[in-house]
Design a protein around this motif. Structure first.
Motif, short mmCIF file in Angstrom:
data_model
loop_
_atom_site.label_atom_id
_atom_site.label_comp_id
_atom_site.label_asym_id
_atom_site.label_seq_id
_atom_site.Cartn_x
_atom_site.Cartn_y
_atom_site.Cartn_z
N HIS A 143 -86.90 -50.98 0.10
CA HIS A 143 -85.65 -50.46 0.67
C HIS A 143 -85.05 -51.46 1.67
O HIS A 143 -83.84 -51.70 1.68
CB HIS A 143 -85.91 -49.12 1.35
N PHE A 144 -85.89 -52.04 2.49
CA PHE A 144 -85.47 -53.06 3.46
C PHE A 144 -84.79 -54.23 2.75
O PHE A 144 -83.71 -54.69 3.16
CB PHE A 144 -86.71 -53.53 4.24
N LEU A 145 -85.37 -54.69 1.66
CA LEU A 145 -84.78 -55.79 0.91
C LEU A 145 -83.46 -55.38 0.27
O LEU A 145 -82.52 -56.19 0.17
CB LEU A 145 -85.77 -56.28 -0.16
N ASP A 146 -83.38 -54.14 -0.15
CA ASP A 146 -82.13 -53.63 -0.73
C ASP A 146 -81.01 -53.61 0.32
O ASP A 146 -79.86 -53.94 0.01
CB ASP A 146 -82.37 -52.22 -1.28
N LEU A 147 -81.35 -53.25 1.56
CA LEU A 147 -80.36 -53.27 2.64
C LEU A 147 -79.85 -54.69 2.88
O LEU A 147 -78.67 -54.91 3.16
CB LEU A 147 -80.97 -52.72 3.94
N ILE A 148 -80.75 -55.67 2.76
CA ILE A 148 -80.35 -57.07 2.91
C ILE A 148 -79.47 -57.50 1.75
O ILE A 148 -78.42 -58.13 1.94
CB ILE A 148 -81.59 -57.97 3.03
N ASP A 149 -79.86 -57.13 0.53
CA ASP A 149 -79.10 -57.52 -0.65
C ASP A 149 -77.69 -56.92 -0.63
O ASP A 149 -76.73 -57.53 -1.13
CB ASP A 149 -79.83 -57.11 -1.92
N LYS A 150 -77.57 -55.73 -0.06
CA LYS A 150 -76.26 -55.08 0.04
C LYS A 150 -75.48 -55.51 1.28
O LYS A 150 -74.40 -55.00 1.55
CB LYS A 150 -76.44 -53.56 0.05
N LYS A 151 -76.09 -56.43 2.06
CA LYS A 151 -75.49 -56.97 3.29
C LYS A 151 -75.26 -55.90 4.37
O LYS A 151 -74.41 -56.05 5.24
CB LYS A 151 -74.19 -57.72 2.98
N ILE A 152 -76.02 -54.82 4.27
CA ILE A 152 -76.03 -53.83 5.36
C ILE A 152 -76.86 -54.38 6.51
O ILE A 152 -76.57 -54.15 7.69
CB ILE A 152 -76.59 -52.48 4.84
N LEU A 153 -77.90 -55.12 6.17
CA LEU A 153 -78.68 -55.92 7.13
C LEU A 153 -78.45 -57.39 6.83
O LEU A 153 -78.42 -57.78 5.66
CB LEU A 153 -80.17 -55.61 7.00
N THR A 154 -78.33 -58.19 7.88
CA THR A 154 -78.13 -59.62 7.69
C THR A 154 -79.12 -60.39 8.56
O THR A 154 -79.08 -60.28 9.79
CB THR A 154 -76.69 -60.03 8.09
N PRO A 155 -80.03 -61.15 7.94
CA PRO A 155 -80.96 -61.97 8.73
C PRO A 155 -80.19 -63.04 9.52
O PRO A 155 -79.07 -63.39 9.13
CB PRO A 155 -81.84 -62.61 7.66
N PRO A 156 -80.79 -63.56 10.60
CA PRO A 156 -82.17 -63.32 11.08
C PRO A 156 -82.32 -61.93 11.72
O PRO A 156 -81.37 -61.38 12.25
CB PRO A 156 -82.38 -64.43 12.10
N LEU A 157 -83.56 -61.42 11.66
CA LEU A 157 -83.83 -60.04 12.06
C LEU A 157 -85.11 -59.94 12.88
O LEU A 157 -86.04 -60.72 12.70
CB LEU A 157 -84.01 -59.16 10.82
#
Length: 317
Positions: free
Chosen positions: A46-60
């Motif tokens: 799920h965490f990776l999915d949030l990144i792929d959808k750009k809801i989360l953006t690294p760095p984190l």
């Protein structure tokens, strides 16, 4: 005579957890983490999915609160290493844990992983955090509310007496006539807001909207005891004490701090949305033993936990 919340805090945090509580078959209760690594693997997916959808953006900054022995963090990070090892260059990992004995256990569990310990959110300054927790809020101290009275403790006996004006006003705000009320939850949200410029908090807890009954209960050796009819001194600091989180209070706090609720659903629905079927297909093609193991764990995760077990995801953007 003391407020019930003080008694609860003393029972759970100054005694029970401090002694290093066993969770799972050898302890007083099971959690989703006790079932195996499927739970942490799905959270990682799920965490990776949030990144792929750009809801989360690294760095984190990736943070677990209430890690106990550290197995959920281990499962989560092991899955990240399997699915996307290059991401480790862009994350810092933290565990927030006040108890030194549990810190030592977590260091042992995560001995090959670079991470930082913090004693509380008050010590933290996160720019962009993904925070996860499992059954954290139902460990927060609470008051017991019954109409216009609240609980006090004297000589291990519960007495319902007149409540103070502040508690009364909070109950009126929440339309709470009977149930648990946690001011510690309010403190947590205050600290969370101050500690993080941006965050997503992904959590799992037992709870209800608009509670109308007291849910306080004791767990000992996987048996449930009623604290209102049991001798509390026989269980104090030796057994788990918990209750159903008031999710109406959670919603109110999100509204107060202008946090966005991204998700609120039953945990089994959330785990499906985390990509359970996708994970099964991936594992079946790669390792049939892991596939069979995940199937066995899924039977427990999807059918053992009752409908009060919820997933919630909160964002400060």
């Amino acid at each position: 005579m003391k407020k019930f919340s003080e008694f609860f805090e003393n029972w759970l945090h100054q005694n029970y957890y401090k002694k290093v509580t066993k969770i799972g078959k050898e302890g007083d209760f099971f959690t989703a983490v006790s079932v195996g690594n499927l739970f942490g693997t799905l959270i990682a997916q799920h965490f990776l999915d949030l990144i792929d959808k750009k809801i989360l953006t690294p760095p984190l900054q990736v943070v677990e609160i209430g890690a106990n022995e550290g197995y959920l963090s281990k499962d989560f990070l092991s899955a990240l290493l399997e699915f996307r090892p290059e991401l480790f260059k862009e994350i810092e990992f933290y565990i927030i844990e006040p108890h030194s004995k549990l810190q030592n256990l977590q260091k042992h569990t995560l001995q090959n992983i670079d991470f930082h310990h913090k004693n509380s959110l008050k010590e933290c300054e996160f720019e962009n955090a993904f925070i996860f927790c499992n059954e954290l809020f139902d460990s927060f101290s609470c008051e017991l509310i019954n109409e216009d009275k609240m609980a006090f403790i004297e000589n291990f006996e519960i007495h319902f007496l007149a409540m103070d004006d502040y508690t009364k006003s909070k109950c009126q705000e929440l339309k709470l006539l009977k149930g648990e009320l946690s001011f510690a939850l309010e403190d947590f949200f205050k600290d969370l807001n101050k500690a993080c410029k941006k965050f997503i908090l992904a959590g799992f807890d037992y709870g209800v909207l608009n509670p109308n009954s007291l849910s306080l209960r004791i767990y000992q050796n996987h048996k449930i005891f009623n604290p209102f009819t049991s001798k509390l001194q026989d269980f104090f600091g030796q057994s788990d004490l918990t209750y159903d989180v008031n999710f109406t209070h959670l919603y109110q706090l999100c509204d107060f701090y202008n946090f966005k609720i991204l998700s609120f659903e039953k945990q089994k629905e959330a785990l499906l949305h985390f990509g359970f079927e996708k994970l099964l297909k991936y594992t079946q093609d790669k390792n049939i033993k892991s596939y069979e193991n995940f199937l066995q764990q899924a039977k427990y995760l999807f059918f053992h936990f009752n409908d009060k077990f919820h997933f919630f995801e909160i964002q400060k953007a």
